[in-house]
Design an enzyme around this catalytic site. Structure first.
Site, PDB file in Angstrom:
ATOM      1  N   SER A  48     -54.807  20.248  16.120  1.00 42.06           N
ATOM      2  CA  SER A  48     -54.106  19.595  15.007  1.00 42.06           C
ATOM      3  C   SER A  48     -54.218  18.080  15.057  1.00 42.06           C
ATOM      4  CB  SER A  48     -52.618  19.966  15.029  1.00 42.06           C
ATOM      5  OG  SER A  48     -52.450  21.350  15.046  1.00 42.06           O
TER       6      SER A  48
HETATM    7  N1  SAH Z   1     -51.988  24.290  19.229  1.00 43.96           N
HETATM    8  C1  SAH Z   1     -53.425  24.192  19.253  1.00 43.96           C
HETATM    9  C2  SAH Z   1     -54.056  24.271  17.891  1.00 43.96           C
HETATM   10  C3  SAH Z   1     -53.898  25.609  17.346  1.00 43.96           C
HETATM   11  S1  SAH Z   1     -55.046  26.164  16.145  1.00 43.96           S
HETATM   12  C4  SAH Z   1     -53.907  22.943  19.945  1.00 43.96           C
HETATM   13  O1  SAH Z   1     -53.069  22.102  20.339  1.00 43.96           O
HETATM   14  O2  SAH Z   1     -55.116  22.804  20.127  1.00 43.96           O
HETATM   15  C5  SAH Z   1     -54.280  27.738  15.928  1.00 43.96           C
HETATM   16  C6  SAH Z   1     -54.556  28.707  17.026  1.00 43.96           C
HETATM   17  O3  SAH Z   1     -53.748  29.847  16.782  1.00 43.96           O
HETATM   18  C7  SAH Z   1     -55.995  29.188  17.060  1.00 43.96           C
HETATM   19  O4  SAH Z   1     -56.547  28.992  18.316  1.00 43.96           O
HETATM   20  C8  SAH Z   1     -55.875  30.687  16.720  1.00 43.96           C
HETATM   21  O5  SAH Z   1     -56.833  31.493  17.374  1.00 43.96           O
HETATM   22  C9  SAH Z   1     -54.472  30.985  17.194  1.00 43.96           C
HETATM   23  N2  SAH Z   1     -53.830  32.165  16.599  1.00 43.96           N
HETATM   24  C10 SAH Z   1     -53.973  32.652  15.337  1.00 43.96           C
HETATM   25  N3  SAH Z   1     -53.191  33.748  15.181  1.00 43.96           N
HETATM   26  C11 SAH Z   1     -52.549  33.943  16.358  1.00 43.96           C
HETATM   27  C12 SAH Z   1     -51.624  34.927  16.822  1.00 43.96           C
HETATM   28  N4  SAH Z   1     -51.180  35.934  16.051  1.00 43.96           N
HETATM   29  N5  SAH Z   1     -51.173  34.809  18.101  1.00 43.96           N
HETATM   30  C13 SAH Z   1     -51.602  33.820  18.912  1.00 43.96           C
HETATM   31  N6  SAH Z   1     -52.495  32.890  18.535  1.00 43.96           N
HETATM   32  C14 SAH Z   1     -52.959  32.940  17.267  1.00 43.96           C
END
Ligand code: SAH
Length: 245
Positions: free
Chosen positions: A96
Protein backbone atom coordinates in the site's frame (compact mmCIF):
# COMPACT_ATOMS: atom_id res chain seq x y z
CA UNK A 1 39.92 10.59 3.59
CA UNK A 2 37.88 13.72 4.22
CA UNK A 3 35.12 12.24 2.08
CA UNK A 4 35.19 9.08 4.12
CA UNK A 5 35.06 11.03 7.38
CA UNK A 6 32.06 12.94 6.08
CA UNK A 7 30.35 9.68 5.18
CA UNK A 8 31.05 8.23 8.63
CA UNK A 9 29.65 11.36 10.22
CA UNK A 10 26.52 11.03 8.11
CA UNK A 11 26.15 7.39 9.16
CA UNK A 12 26.56 8.39 12.81
CA UNK A 13 23.85 11.04 12.49
CA UNK A 14 21.55 8.62 10.75
CA UNK A 15 22.21 6.03 13.48
CA UNK A 16 21.41 8.43 16.28
CA UNK A 17 18.29 9.51 14.45
CA UNK A 18 17.08 6.03 13.61
CA UNK A 19 17.56 4.74 17.17
CA UNK A 20 14.19 5.49 18.72
CA UNK A 21 12.96 3.89 21.92
CA UNK A 22 13.55 0.41 20.52
CA UNK A 23 16.83 0.65 18.58
CA UNK A 24 17.21 -3.05 17.98
CA UNK A 25 13.75 -3.66 16.49
CA UNK A 26 12.95 -3.35 12.81
CA UNK A 27 16.50 -3.86 11.57
CA UNK A 28 16.58 -0.32 10.20
CA UNK A 29 20.22 0.48 10.94
CA UNK A 30 21.90 2.03 7.93
CA UNK A 31 25.01 0.19 6.81
CA UNK A 32 26.04 2.21 3.76
CA UNK A 33 25.60 5.55 2.07
CA UNK A 34 22.71 3.98 0.16
CA UNK A 35 21.04 3.29 3.50
CA UNK A 36 21.71 6.87 4.58
CA UNK A 37 20.00 8.10 1.42
CA UNK A 38 17.01 5.80 2.05
CA UNK A 39 16.83 7.17 5.61
CA UNK A 40 16.69 10.70 4.23
CA UNK A 41 13.94 9.70 1.78
CA UNK A 42 12.01 8.13 4.64
CA UNK A 43 12.10 11.33 6.72
CA UNK A 44 10.94 13.26 3.69
CA UNK A 45 8.16 10.73 3.05
CA UNK A 46 6.90 11.13 6.63
CA UNK A 47 7.02 14.91 6.50
CA UNK A 48 5.55 15.49 3.05
CA UNK A 49 3.14 12.60 2.59
CA UNK A 50 2.09 11.62 6.10
CA UNK A 51 2.39 14.50 8.57
CA UNK A 52 1.24 16.91 5.85
CA UNK A 53 -2.00 14.90 5.50
CA UNK A 54 -2.75 15.06 9.20
CA UNK A 55 -1.29 11.90 10.76
CA UNK A 56 -0.20 13.20 14.16
CA UNK A 57 0.47 10.21 16.46
CA UNK A 58 4.22 10.59 17.15
CA UNK A 59 4.64 6.85 17.69
CA UNK A 60 3.16 6.09 14.27
CA UNK A 61 5.36 8.74 12.63
CA UNK A 62 8.44 7.28 14.36
CA UNK A 63 7.57 3.77 13.20
CA UNK A 64 7.20 5.02 9.63
CA UNK A 65 10.64 6.66 9.93
CA UNK A 66 12.20 3.46 11.23
CA UNK A 67 10.88 0.65 9.03
CA UNK A 68 12.99 0.32 5.85
CA UNK A 69 10.25 0.20 3.20
CA UNK A 70 12.86 -0.39 0.47
CA UNK A 71 13.45 -3.85 1.95
CA UNK A 72 9.81 -4.76 1.29
CA UNK A 73 9.63 -3.97 -2.44
CA UNK A 74 11.12 -5.95 -5.33
CA UNK A 75 14.64 -4.78 -6.33
CA UNK A 76 13.37 -3.13 -9.52
CA UNK A 77 11.12 -0.81 -7.45
CA UNK A 78 13.63 0.10 -4.73
CA UNK A 79 14.28 3.53 -6.15
CA UNK A 80 10.53 4.26 -5.83
CA UNK A 81 10.19 2.72 -2.36
CA UNK A 82 9.46 6.09 -0.68
CA UNK A 83 7.22 7.50 -3.42
CA UNK A 84 3.62 8.48 -2.66
CA UNK A 85 2.02 5.39 -4.18
CA UNK A 86 1.41 1.67 -3.92
CA UNK A 87 3.92 -0.61 -5.69
CA UNK A 88 3.66 -4.08 -7.22
CA UNK A 89 5.03 -6.93 -5.07
CA UNK A 90 4.38 -9.77 -7.54
CA UNK A 91 1.47 -12.17 -8.02
CA UNK A 92 -0.73 -9.16 -8.91
CA UNK A 93 -0.58 -7.85 -5.35
CA UNK A 94 0.64 -4.49 -4.05
CA UNK A 95 2.29 -2.88 -1.04
CA UNK A 96 0.00 0.00 0.00
CA UNK A 97 0.81 3.70 -0.35
CA UNK A 98 2.82 4.82 2.74
CA UNK A 99 0.11 7.29 3.82
CA UNK A 100 -2.55 4.56 3.86
CA UNK A 101 -0.29 2.32 5.99
CA UNK A 102 0.22 5.19 8.46
CA UNK A 103 -3.49 6.06 8.47
CA UNK A 104 -4.62 2.48 9.12
CA UNK A 105 -2.01 2.09 11.85
CA UNK A 106 -3.14 5.31 13.56
CA UNK A 107 -6.81 4.34 13.28
CA UNK A 108 -6.44 1.13 15.30
CA UNK A 109 -4.95 3.27 18.12
CA UNK A 110 -2.07 0.90 18.83
CA UNK A 111 -0.93 0.43 22.44
CA UNK A 112 2.32 -1.18 23.55
CA UNK A 113 0.67 -4.23 25.09
CA UNK A 114 -1.78 -4.86 22.21
CA UNK A 115 -2.07 -8.04 20.18
CA UNK A 116 -3.28 -7.38 16.69
CA UNK A 117 -4.37 -9.33 13.64
CA UNK A 118 -3.53 -8.39 10.07
CA UNK A 119 -5.38 -9.91 7.12
CA UNK A 120 -3.27 -9.71 3.93
CA UNK A 121 0.43 -9.91 4.87
CA UNK A 122 1.60 -9.15 1.31
CA UNK A 123 5.19 -7.89 1.62
CA UNK A 124 5.05 -7.77 5.44
CA UNK A 125 5.51 -3.98 5.51
CA UNK A 126 2.28 -3.07 7.32
CA UNK A 127 2.96 -5.88 9.80
CA UNK A 128 6.48 -4.52 10.44
CA UNK A 129 5.15 -0.99 11.02
CA UNK A 130 2.50 -2.26 13.46
CA UNK A 131 5.11 -4.49 15.15
CA UNK A 132 7.05 -1.35 16.14
CA UNK A 133 4.05 -0.22 18.20
CA UNK A 134 2.36 -3.27 19.72
CA UNK A 135 3.38 -6.44 21.53
CA UNK A 136 2.42 -9.00 18.90
CA UNK A 137 1.17 -9.07 15.33
CA UNK A 138 -0.54 -12.14 13.86
CA UNK A 139 -0.68 -11.86 10.09
CA UNK A 140 -2.47 -14.10 7.58
CA UNK A 141 -1.78 -14.24 3.85
CA UNK A 142 -3.81 -16.32 1.41
CA UNK A 143 -1.00 -16.79 -1.14
CA UNK A 144 1.48 -19.27 0.39
CA UNK A 145 4.36 -17.91 -1.70
CA UNK A 146 3.87 -14.39 -0.31
CA UNK A 147 3.37 -15.67 3.23
CA UNK A 148 6.66 -17.51 2.99
CA UNK A 149 8.66 -14.63 1.52
CA UNK A 150 7.22 -12.10 4.00
CA UNK A 151 8.06 -14.38 6.95
CA UNK A 152 11.63 -14.83 5.68
CA UNK A 153 12.01 -11.08 5.10
CA UNK A 154 10.76 -10.17 8.59
CA UNK A 155 13.12 -12.70 10.12
CA UNK A 156 16.08 -11.35 8.14
CA UNK A 157 15.24 -7.81 9.32
CA UNK A 158 15.11 -8.97 12.94
CA UNK A 159 11.37 -8.34 13.41
CA UNK A 160 10.61 -10.98 16.02
CA UNK A 161 7.06 -10.09 17.15
CA UNK A 162 5.20 -10.91 13.92
CA UNK A 163 3.83 -14.38 13.25
CA UNK A 164 2.81 -15.08 9.64
CA UNK A 165 0.74 -17.94 8.37
CA UNK A 166 -0.75 -18.90 5.04
CA UNK A 167 -4.53 -19.14 5.10
CA UNK A 168 -7.86 -17.41 4.55
CA UNK A 169 -7.88 -14.33 6.74
CA UNK A 170 -11.66 -13.94 6.30
CA UNK A 171 -11.91 -16.52 9.06
CA UNK A 172 -9.46 -14.68 11.33
CA UNK A 173 -7.16 -16.60 13.64
CA UNK A 174 -9.45 -17.76 16.48
CA UNK A 175 -6.68 -19.62 18.34
CA UNK A 176 -4.97 -16.27 19.03
CA UNK A 177 -8.04 -14.02 19.38
CA UNK A 178 -9.68 -11.92 20.55
CA UNK A 179 -7.52 -9.08 19.22
CA UNK A 180 -7.16 -5.48 20.39
CA UNK A 181 -6.99 -4.38 16.77
CA UNK A 182 -7.55 -5.87 13.31
CA UNK A 183 -6.07 -4.47 10.09
CA UNK A 184 -7.61 -5.77 6.88
CA UNK A 185 -5.38 -4.73 3.98
CA UNK A 186 -7.50 -6.15 1.13
CA UNK A 187 -10.84 -4.79 -0.09
CA UNK A 188 -13.98 -6.64 1.05
CA UNK A 189 -17.57 -6.40 -0.18
CA UNK A 190 -18.82 -6.80 3.39
CA UNK A 191 -17.45 -6.87 6.93
CA UNK A 192 -16.47 -10.48 7.74
CA UNK A 193 -18.47 -11.68 10.76
CA UNK A 194 -15.64 -13.93 12.08
CA UNK A 195 -13.41 -10.85 12.34
CA UNK A 196 -16.04 -8.88 14.26
CA UNK A 197 -16.33 -11.84 16.62
CA UNK A 198 -12.57 -11.90 17.17
CA UNK A 199 -12.42 -8.24 18.14
CA UNK A 200 -11.89 -7.56 21.87
CA UNK A 201 -14.51 -5.24 23.47
CA UNK A 202 -12.92 -1.78 23.14
CA UNK A 203 -11.02 -2.99 20.06
CA UNK A 204 -11.02 -1.51 16.57
CA UNK A 205 -10.89 -3.03 13.11
CA UNK A 206 -9.86 -1.00 10.08
CA UNK A 207 -11.16 -2.42 6.80
CA UNK A 208 -11.79 -1.24 3.23
CA UNK A 209 -15.38 -2.16 2.29
CA UNK A 210 -17.13 -1.62 -1.04
CA UNK A 211 -17.04 -2.72 -4.65
CA UNK A 212 -13.89 -4.85 -4.82
CA UNK A 213 -13.36 -4.10 -8.52
CA UNK A 214 -13.54 -0.30 -8.24
CA UNK A 215 -13.08 1.39 -4.87
CA UNK A 216 -13.91 0.91 -1.23
CA UNK A 217 -14.49 3.07 1.83
CA UNK A 218 -11.98 2.65 4.63
CA UNK A 219 -14.07 1.96 7.73
CA UNK A 220 -13.37 1.75 11.43
CA UNK A 221 -15.45 -0.96 13.08
CA UNK A 222 -15.32 -0.43 16.81
CA UNK A 223 -16.56 -2.93 19.37
CA UNK A 224 -17.66 -0.83 22.33
CA UNK A 225 -16.94 -2.08 25.87
CA UNK A 226 -20.55 -3.33 26.09
CA UNK A 227 -20.18 -5.30 22.85
CA UNK A 228 -22.18 -3.00 20.52
CA UNK A 229 -20.66 -2.28 17.12
CA UNK A 230 -20.08 1.25 15.87
CA UNK A 231 -18.98 1.88 12.28
CA UNK A 232 -17.32 5.03 11.01
CA UNK A 233 -16.46 5.88 7.38
CA UNK A 234 -13.02 7.41 6.90
CA UNK A 235 -12.06 7.87 3.25
CA UNK A 236 -12.34 6.25 -0.21
CA UNK A 237 -9.48 3.83 -0.99
CA UNK A 238 -8.52 1.22 -3.57
CA UNK A 239 -7.21 -2.14 -2.41
CA UNK A 240 -6.67 -5.47 -4.14
CA UNK A 241 -9.67 -7.75 -3.44
CA UNK A 242 -10.04 -9.86 -0.33
CA UNK A 243 -10.48 -13.27 -1.90
CA UNK A 244 -11.85 -16.54 -0.73
CA UNK A 245 -10.26 -19.85 -1.66
N1 SAH B 1 -0.38 -5.40 3.88
C1 SAH B 1 0.40 -5.67 2.70
C2 SAH B 1 -0.29 -5.30 1.42
C3 SAH B 1 -1.43 -6.18 1.20
S1 SAH B 1 -1.99 -6.42 -0.44
C4 SAH B 1 1.75 -5.01 2.74
O1 SAH B 1 2.03 -4.25 3.69
O2 SAH B 1 2.55 -5.26 1.84
C5 SAH B 1 -3.30 -7.50 0.01
C6 SAH B 1 -2.87 -8.89 0.34
O3 SAH B 1 -4.01 -9.57 0.83
C7 SAH B 1 -2.37 -9.67 -0.86
O4 SAH B 1 -1.10 -10.18 -0.62
C8 SAH B 1 -3.41 -10.79 -1.02
O5 SAH B 1 -2.87 -12.01 -1.49
C9 SAH B 1 -3.92 -10.91 0.40
N2 SAH B 1 -5.25 -11.52 0.56
C10 SAH B 1 -6.32 -11.43 -0.28
N3 SAH B 1 -7.36 -12.12 0.24
C11 SAH B 1 -6.94 -12.65 1.41
C12 SAH B 1 -7.56 -13.48 2.40
N4 SAH B 1 -8.83 -13.91 2.30
N5 SAH B 1 -6.81 -13.82 3.48
C13 SAH B 1 -5.53 -13.43 3.61
N6 SAH B 1 -4.89 -12.67 2.70
C14 SAH B 1 -5.59 -12.27 1.62
Amino acid sequence: MAGRRKLLAAVAVALSVSCGPSPDRGGALPASSQEVEFERERRQMVEEQIEARGIADPRVLDAMRRVPRHEFVPPEYRAAAYADRPLPIGLEQTISQPYIVALMTELIRPEAEDRILEVGTGSGYQAAVAAELVAEVFSIEILPELAQSAAARLERLGVSNVVVRAGDGYLGWPEHGPFDGILVTAGADHIPEPLVEQLEPGGRMVIPVGDVSTFQILKVVEKLPGGEIEIQDITPVRFVPLRRR
